[in-house]
Every structure is written in C-alpha cells, then in structure tokens.
Design a protein around this motif. Structure first.
Motif, PDB file in Angstrom:
ATOM      1  N   UNK A  51       0.816  -1.215   0.000  1.00 13.27           N
ATOM      2  CA  UNK A  51       0.000   0.000   0.000  1.00 13.27           C
ATOM      3  C   UNK A  51       0.853   1.270   0.000  1.00 13.27           C
ATOM      4  N   UNK A  52       2.150   1.146  -0.147  1.00  9.55           N
ATOM      5  CA  UNK A  52       3.035   2.308  -0.197  1.00  9.55           C
ATOM      6  C   UNK A  52       2.650   3.169  -1.406  1.00  9.55           C
ATOM      7  N   UNK A  53       2.482   4.475  -1.221  1.00 10.89           N
ATOM      8  CA  UNK A  53       2.048   5.355  -2.323  1.00 10.89           C
ATOM      9  C   UNK A  53       2.978   5.335  -3.532  1.00 10.89           C
ATOM     10  N   UNK A  54       4.263   5.232  -3.319  1.00 11.26           N
ATOM     11  CA  UNK A  54       5.197   5.217  -4.460  1.00 11.26           C
ATOM     12  C   UNK A  54       5.043   3.936  -5.267  1.00 11.26           C
ATOM     13  N   UNK A  55       4.879   2.833  -4.591  1.00  8.17           N
ATOM     14  CA  UNK A  55       4.690   1.556  -5.274  1.00  8.17           C
ATOM     15  C   UNK A  55       3.339   1.544  -5.988  1.00  8.17           C
ATOM     16  N   UNK A  56       2.315   2.092  -5.359  1.00 10.43           N
ATOM     17  CA  UNK A  56       0.993   2.159  -5.986  1.00 10.43           C
ATOM     18  C   UNK A  56       1.033   3.024  -7.246  1.00 10.43           C
ATOM     19  N   UNK A  57       1.780   4.127  -7.198  1.00 11.94           N
ATOM     20  CA  UNK A  57       1.885   4.989  -8.389  1.00 11.94           C
ATOM     21  C   UNK A  57       2.575   4.243  -9.525  1.00 11.94           C
ATOM     22  N   UNK A  58       3.636   3.509  -9.210  1.00 12.00           N
ATOM     23  CA  UNK A  58       4.334   2.740 -10.248  1.00 12.00           C
ATOM     24  C   UNK A  58       3.395   1.725 -10.887  1.00 12.00           C
ATOM     25  N   UNK A  59       2.562   1.097 -10.089  1.00 13.95           N
ATOM     26  CA  UNK A  59       1.604   0.130 -10.632  1.00 13.95           C
ATOM     27  C   UNK A  59       0.545   0.817 -11.500  1.00 13.95           C
TER      28      UNK A  59
ATOM     29  N   UNK B  35      18.395  11.182 -19.841  1.00  9.68           N
ATOM     30  CA  UNK B  35      17.104  11.209 -19.147  1.00  9.68           C
ATOM     31  C   UNK B  35      17.336  10.859 -17.686  1.00  9.68           C
ATOM     32  N   UNK B  36      16.900  11.740 -16.805  1.00 16.06           N
ATOM     33  CA  UNK B  36      17.030  11.499 -15.367  1.00 16.06           C
ATOM     34  C   UNK B  36      15.746  10.898 -14.846  1.00 16.06           C
ATOM     35  N   UNK B  37      15.804   9.738 -14.228  1.00 23.33           N
ATOM     36  CA  UNK B  37      14.591   9.138 -13.690  1.00 23.33           C
ATOM     37  C   UNK B  37      14.008   9.967 -12.551  1.00 23.33           C
ATOM     38  N   UNK B  38      12.683   9.990 -12.476  1.00 25.15           N
ATOM     39  CA  UNK B  38      11.997  10.659 -11.377  1.00 25.15           C
ATOM     40  C   UNK B  38      12.190   9.839 -10.111  1.00 25.15           C
ATOM     41  N   UNK B  39      12.096   8.520 -10.264  1.00 24.77           N
ATOM     42  CA  UNK B  39      12.213   7.624  -9.125  1.00 24.77           C
ATOM     43  C   UNK B  39      12.643   6.251  -9.636  1.00 24.77           C
ATOM     44  N   UNK B  40      13.501   5.591  -8.874  1.00 27.45           N
ATOM     45  CA  UNK B  40      13.953   4.245  -9.221  1.00 27.45           C
ATOM     46  C   UNK B  40      13.617   3.329  -8.049  1.00 27.45           C
TER      47      UNK B  40
END
Length: 69
Positions: free
Chosen positions: A6-14, A44-49
């Motif tokens: 339920x982590x917001x970052x993981x949910x956004x990636x999904x 290209x710089x990733x927003x999040x990895x």
C-alpha cells in the motif's frame, strides 16, 4: 525500504502500467537495468527508481521488498 503493497510510491508505479495514468501524470515506467542504462545514456534522469536491495544500480534507488515487485 518499501515493505508494504500500500506504499504510495509503489501504488503509483503500478498505476503507470495503464495508459490513462501515464497520460494524466506525464510519466511512465521502464523495467530493467538495460532500459535504465539507455535512459541515463540519453540524458534522461529518472523521477524515481525502485529496486530490490543490493541491485547495484548506477543511480540512487528506493529499495523494495522483492516479493512486492
């Protein structure tokens, strides 16, 4: 370390797997070290990895429990 589905970052990636979310957010996901390396080479710089612990990537990554990826 992300250890919850339920982590917001993981949910956004999904969510970014769907076209609508990509269009709304102006973001996309890319899986794999090869695509990350190609993006970095292109400037290209990733927003999040997100990566499993000990992945040894050339950029700072948020560690995620392997069973969540």
């Amino acid at each position: 370390m992300i250890s919850s589905a339920t982590n917001p970052r993981l949910k956004r990636a999904r969510r970014l797997q769907g076209r609508r979310a990509r269009s709304l957010l102006g973001l996309f996901t890319a899986e794999g070290e090869d695509l990350l390396a190609a993006a970095l080479q292109a400037g290209i710089e990733p927003v999040e990895v997100l990566a499993v612990p000990g992945a040894g990537l050339p950029v700072e990554a948020l560690e995620v429990e392997p069973q969540l990826l």
